[in-house]
Design a protein around this motif. Structure first.
Motif, mmCIF file in Angstrom:
data_model
loop_
_atom_site.group_PDB
_atom_site.id
_atom_site.type_symbol
_atom_site.label_atom_id
_atom_site.label_comp_id
_atom_site.label_asym_id
_atom_site.label_seq_id
_atom_site.Cartn_x
_atom_site.Cartn_y
_atom_site.Cartn_z
ATOM 1 N N TYR A 157 33.353 -27.688 5.251
ATOM 2 C CA TYR A 157 33.773 -26.752 4.338
ATOM 3 C C TYR A 157 32.333 -25.732 3.974
ATOM 4 O O TYR A 157 31.357 -26.643 3.695
ATOM 5 C CB TYR A 157 34.449 -27.389 2.956
ATOM 6 C CG TYR A 157 35.737 -27.691 3.379
ATOM 7 C CD1 TYR A 157 37.094 -27.232 3.326
ATOM 8 C CD2 TYR A 157 35.804 -29.300 3.600
ATOM 9 C CE1 TYR A 157 38.067 -27.594 3.780
ATOM 10 C CE2 TYR A 157 37.058 -29.817 3.688
ATOM 11 C CZ TYR A 157 38.508 -29.151 3.827
ATOM 12 O OH TYR A 157 39.316 -29.397 4.040
ATOM 13 N N ASP A 228 43.583 -31.295 4.219
ATOM 14 C CA ASP A 228 44.617 -31.653 5.392
ATOM 15 C C ASP A 228 43.564 -31.813 6.618
ATOM 16 O O ASP A 228 43.839 -32.691 7.341
ATOM 17 C CB ASP A 228 45.218 -30.412 5.611
ATOM 18 C CG ASP A 228 46.517 -29.945 4.688
ATOM 19 O OD1 ASP A 228 47.097 -31.165 4.317
ATOM 20 O OD2 ASP A 228 46.784 -28.813 4.456
ATOM 21 N N ASP A 229 42.536 -31.065 6.713
ATOM 22 C CA ASP A 229 41.777 -31.238 7.919
ATOM 23 C C ASP A 229 40.617 -32.268 7.711
ATOM 24 O O ASP A 229 39.199 -31.665 7.951
ATOM 25 C CB ASP A 229 41.155 -29.899 8.234
ATOM 26 C CG ASP A 229 40.622 -29.723 9.709
ATOM 27 O OD1 ASP A 229 40.875 -30.805 10.350
ATOM 28 O OD2 ASP A 229 40.007 -28.875 10.013
ATOM 29 N N VAL A 230 40.507 -33.222 7.249
ATOM 30 C CA VAL A 230 39.456 -34.429 7.136
ATOM 31 C C VAL A 230 40.002 -35.741 7.549
ATOM 32 O O VAL A 230 41.052 -36.113 7.935
ATOM 33 C CB VAL A 230 39.009 -34.564 5.594
ATOM 34 C CG1 VAL A 230 38.848 -33.085 5.001
ATOM 35 C CG2 VAL A 230 40.567 -35.031 4.722
ATOM 36 N N ASN A 257 31.716 -38.038 7.251
ATOM 37 C CA ASN A 257 32.392 -38.626 7.891
ATOM 38 C C ASN A 257 32.038 -40.061 8.390
ATOM 39 O O ASN A 257 30.725 -40.011 8.551
ATOM 40 C CB ASN A 257 32.869 -38.195 9.260
ATOM 41 C CG ASN A 257 33.803 -36.750 9.083
ATOM 42 O OD1 ASN A 257 34.676 -36.839 8.276
ATOM 43 N ND2 ASN A 257 33.300 -35.696 9.762
ATOM 44 N N GLU A 282 38.114 -30.390 -0.850
ATOM 45 C CA GLU A 282 37.664 -29.399 0.168
ATOM 46 C C GLU A 282 36.127 -29.096 -0.008
ATOM 47 O O GLU A 282 35.968 -27.789 -0.008
ATOM 48 C CB GLU A 282 38.667 -28.044 0.091
ATOM 49 C CG GLU A 282 39.855 -28.305 0.222
ATOM 50 C CD GLU A 282 40.926 -26.860 0.068
ATOM 51 O OE1 GLU A 282 40.482 -26.128 -0.585
ATOM 52 O OE2 GLU A 282 42.034 -26.875 0.674
ATOM 53 N N ARG A 286 34.484 -32.008 7.568
ATOM 54 C CA ARG A 286 35.905 -32.039 7.981
ATOM 55 C C ARG A 286 36.006 -32.841 9.214
ATOM 56 O O ARG A 286 35.010 -33.672 9.814
ATOM 57 C CB ARG A 286 36.418 -30.681 8.380
ATOM 58 C CG ARG A 286 35.904 -29.753 7.062
ATOM 59 C CD ARG A 286 36.439 -28.150 7.554
ATOM 60 N NE ARG A 286 37.816 -27.794 7.432
ATOM 61 C CZ ARG A 286 38.420 -26.664 7.162
ATOM 62 N NH1 ARG A 286 37.695 -25.528 7.208
ATOM 63 N NH2 ARG A 286 39.790 -26.331 7.207
ATOM 64 N N ALA A 287 37.285 -33.191 9.719
ATOM 65 C CA ALA A 287 37.621 -34.220 10.700
ATOM 66 C C ALA A 287 36.833 -33.369 12.017
ATOM 67 O O ALA A 287 37.101 -32.255 12.527
ATOM 68 C CB ALA A 287 38.964 -34.059 10.845
ATOM 69 N N ARG A 289 35.738 -32.718 15.732
ATOM 70 C CA ARG A 289 36.489 -32.607 17.092
ATOM 71 C C ARG A 289 36.069 -33.471 17.978
ATOM 72 O O ARG A 289 34.984 -34.032 18.275
ATOM 73 C CB ARG A 289 36.199 -31.193 17.717
ATOM 74 C CG ARG A 289 36.698 -29.864 16.898
ATOM 75 C CD ARG A 289 36.202 -28.596 17.413
ATOM 76 N NE ARG A 289 34.618 -28.440 17.343
ATOM 77 C CZ ARG A 289 34.314 -27.995 16.079
ATOM 78 N NH1 ARG A 289 35.081 -27.596 14.982
ATOM 79 N NH2 ARG A 289 32.908 -27.759 16.136
#
Length: 292
Positions: A157, A228-230, A257, A282, A286-287, A289
């Motif tokens: 973020y 959402d995207d974590v 992470n 936020e 984030r998660a 790839r």
């Protein structure tokens, strides 16, 4: 309790610019560490040892474990070298012990077909011995892992000063030992709780518990949230303030992470029961790839 119980860190224009630059430098260093030749982008296997001597896929030698530790029986042709002395080939039987939740690199080897004249860190696989829930396993770290080869950075973020907080903290008179879950099914971790902190956003406050970090002058906040995207859960490492301080600085922009988010072979601890924030954090990483 409302947001007024948590004081945002003071910031002016110059302070904010300096904080953003410091965060950018921190993030760059984080990515450099991840991309190290045998860092957390390189695990390719987690192989559990049994009482019987046996071969394991992808690693030379015969391996087993018992009450005395973990063992290997190796011959010259296996090509295993001692991690502590890479000029020494492992011969005969060697043994190691690792404390619970600990790990150590015990050997290295060159997989078939790789250039023996290349820099070792570019081609050699390291054998990490880990102990989890009373069992020994080998984690193989390969500098040519697809996860590392295809890495394009950790999504984050944007830096947001509003996620820097001086939060009320209460330290326990004595550490509290608890058992938490792990990223791998069937594993657990012992965790040492040292205090609790109030985290607030949008008029909602939750009390989360802090984990001590052995050998380090700091604490860890392992938590999940509603973003959402974590990853399913993340961690924030932070310095422990002076004894008696009523607050602790939480810069959630530096939320990380854990290794399990990058690889299927991480054994990371999960949050203590109840360490969930009912709002989206936020901030931070984030998660990632995943390589496919």
């Amino acid at each position: 309790m409302t947001d007024t119980a948590i004081r945002p860190a003071a910031a002016g224009a110059d302070t904010d610019t300096a904080a953003r630059e410091a965060w950018a430098a921190w993030h760059a260093e984080r990515e450099r560490a991840l991309t190290a030749p045998h860092g957390w982008l390189t695990p390719v296997a987690l192989l559990w040892l049994r009482a019987q001597r046996r071969t394991l896929p992808g690693v030379p030698g015969l391996w087993w474990a018992d009450d005395r530790g973990a063992h290997v029986l190796a011959v010259d042709d296996d090509g295993l070298v001692d991690a502590a002395d890479t000029t020494a080939t492992l011969r005969g039987e060697r043994s190691w012990e690792v404390v619970e939740d600990g790990s150590t690199v015990v050997a290295r080897f060159l997989p078939p077909g790789r250039d023996p004249l290349a820099a070792p860190d570019d081609v050699e696989v390291v054998v990490e011995l880990v102990r989890r829930t009373g069992r020994y396993a080998l984690r193989l770290r390969d500098p040519q892992a697809a996860t590392r080869a295809r890495f394009t950075g950790v999504p984050t973020y944007p830096y947001d000063e509003s996620w820097v907080r001086d939060a009320p903290v209460r330290w326990y008179d004595a550490p509290q030992r608890v058992v938490v879950g792990a990223a791998q099914p069937g594993l657990v971790h012992d965790a040492t709780l040292v205090g609790e902190v109030d985290v607030a956003r949008g008029g909602v406050t939750r009390t989360l518990r802090l984990v001590g970090t052995p050998g380090k002058d700091g604490v860890a906040l392992i938590f999940s949230d509603e973003a959402d995207d974590v990853a399913a859960w993340r961690v924030l490492h932070t310095a422990r303030p002076a004894h008696g301080s009523p607050t602790i600085r939480l810069d959630l922009n530096r939320t990380l992470n854990l290794p399990y988010a990058f690889t299927d072979f991480g054994t990371c601890p999960s949050p203590v029961l109840g360490n969930h924030l009912p709002f989206a954090v936020e901030a931070g990483e984030r998660a990632p790839r995943r390589a496919s």
